[in-house]
Design an enzyme around this catalytic site. Sequence first.
Site, mmCIF file in Angstrom:
data_model
loop_
_atom_site.group_PDB
_atom_site.id
_atom_site.type_symbol
_atom_site.label_atom_id
_atom_site.label_comp_id
_atom_site.label_asym_id
_atom_site.label_seq_id
_atom_site.Cartn_x
_atom_site.Cartn_y
_atom_site.Cartn_z
ATOM 1 C CE LYS A 74 -0.091 -0.623 5.261
ATOM 2 N NZ LYS A 74 -1.261 -0.835 6.149
ATOM 3 N NE ARG B 147 -6.820 0.211 11.622
ATOM 4 C CZ ARG B 147 -5.868 0.836 11.350
ATOM 5 N NH1 ARG B 147 -5.290 1.666 11.112
ATOM 6 N NH2 ARG B 147 -5.075 -0.776 10.764
ATOM 7 C CE1 TYR C 257 12.114 32.128 1.484
ATOM 8 C CE2 TYR C 257 12.245 29.997 1.492
ATOM 9 C CZ TYR C 257 11.589 30.835 0.721
ATOM 10 O OH TYR C 257 11.485 31.122 -0.716
ATOM 11 C CG MET D 93 8.978 24.224 -2.245
ATOM 12 S SD MET D 93 7.103 25.068 -3.376
ATOM 13 C CE MET D 93 6.108 25.807 -1.715
#
Length: 370
Positions: free
Chosen positions: A38, A136, A264, A312
Site C-alpha cells: 500500500k 479500529r 528564510y 520548498m
Amino acid sequence: MPFLSAARLRINLGALKSNIDTARSRLGPGPLICLPVKADAYGHGMIPVARAALEAGVQWLAVSEPSEGAALREAGIKAPILLLYQSLPLDLDEIIALDLVPLVHDREFIEECRGAAERAGKQLTVHLKVDTGMGRFGCRPEEAAPLAGLIASSPRLRLGGLATHFSAADSPEADDLAYTQEQIRRFKEAASAVKAAGINPGLLHGANSGALCFHQDSYFDMVRPGLFLYGYSPSPSLAAEPLMALTSKVVSIKKVLQGEAVSYGRTWIASQDTCIGIIPLGYADGFSRSLSGRHRVSIRGRTYPLVGRICMAHCMIDLGPSPEVQRWDEVTIFGNGHGSAADLADLLGTIPYEITCTIHPRVPREYYPC
C-alpha cells in the site's frame, strides 16, 4: 527525452530479497508471507517491489485501495491481493472483476458483498476481520462465528480467512507483551468458535513486523510484515537491511561572509567566512522542513551540517571555508552507509514509514539489482 533530476531514490531490491529470506528463516516452512505494498510500497514503488517480492517467494500482496489492486493487475501481477481497509460498496463490482480479496467485519458490508457477487454471477472470497484490541476495524471476537455463518450461508461468498491486527506487537515492554498475548488469545478464541460452528475459517493471519520479532505464537497460517521487509526491524536481535537511499547533488557553491544569514527567517548566521553548498531537495520532495539544522549529509565519506531553513525545493549545507567538495558531487541524505530513514524518524519523533511514504513521486526511483 526525459529531464534528469538531481534528487533520486535508490531502491535495493537485493535487500528486499535478503529481508524476505531472513523472515522465512524465522518463520520456518509453514506460514505464507503477505507483503503490504500500500501507499506505493511505502514510497518504494509498488510495481517493482511487488514483482521482486513475488520472485523472492512472497505469496500474497496487500493494498489499501482497489485502485492499487487495479494497478497491480494491469502490471500483469496475478498473485492474491488482500484489501486491508474498508472498501466502498460502489467499488465492489471492480473488486470482483479484479479478483481482489476484501476484508469484511459487519453484517451490512457482508450483505453488500453478497449482492454484488450475485449480480456479477461470480464467487467473491472475503476475509473476516476480528478486532482483538486495535480498536479500529473488525468485529468483536464473540461476533466472529455468527458473521462467519452469514458468509458461509451465502452461495456466492467464500470465507477465505480470518484476520486481526496487533497494536503494540513491536514493543518489548512487559505491559505491551502481555497485551499482545491477550490479543492472540482472543483471536484464537474467535477462530475456535468459527470452527466449532462447523465453518472452515480459512487462512488465519495477524502477525505484523513486531509480532514476527517478538511473538512466534502469532504466525498462524500467514504473516503480514511490512516494516521488517522494507528494512526496519523492531528488534536488534533480528536484523533487516533498509532498501531505500535518498541522494541529490551539490548544484552550487557560494561564499558566505561572517555575519551573513542563510535562508528564510535568518535562523542561521555564519560565525566565520565559509562556503555554502546548495542541494536541490526540499520539503516539496518530502524532505521535512523540521529537519532544518538537525541533520548531516554525506559527501565523499565526510558529513556536513544542514544550515538555515529547508526550502520548498532546496536545502543548504556548510562546507567550511576551504571545501573539498566540488560542484555536482553526489550528496547522500540517508542510506548508502549513511544512516537510514529510521535515523531521520528518530530526529523527528516519528516512524520510518512516515519518512519513506512522504518522499514525493517527483523524486525518481532507481532499482538495483534489476
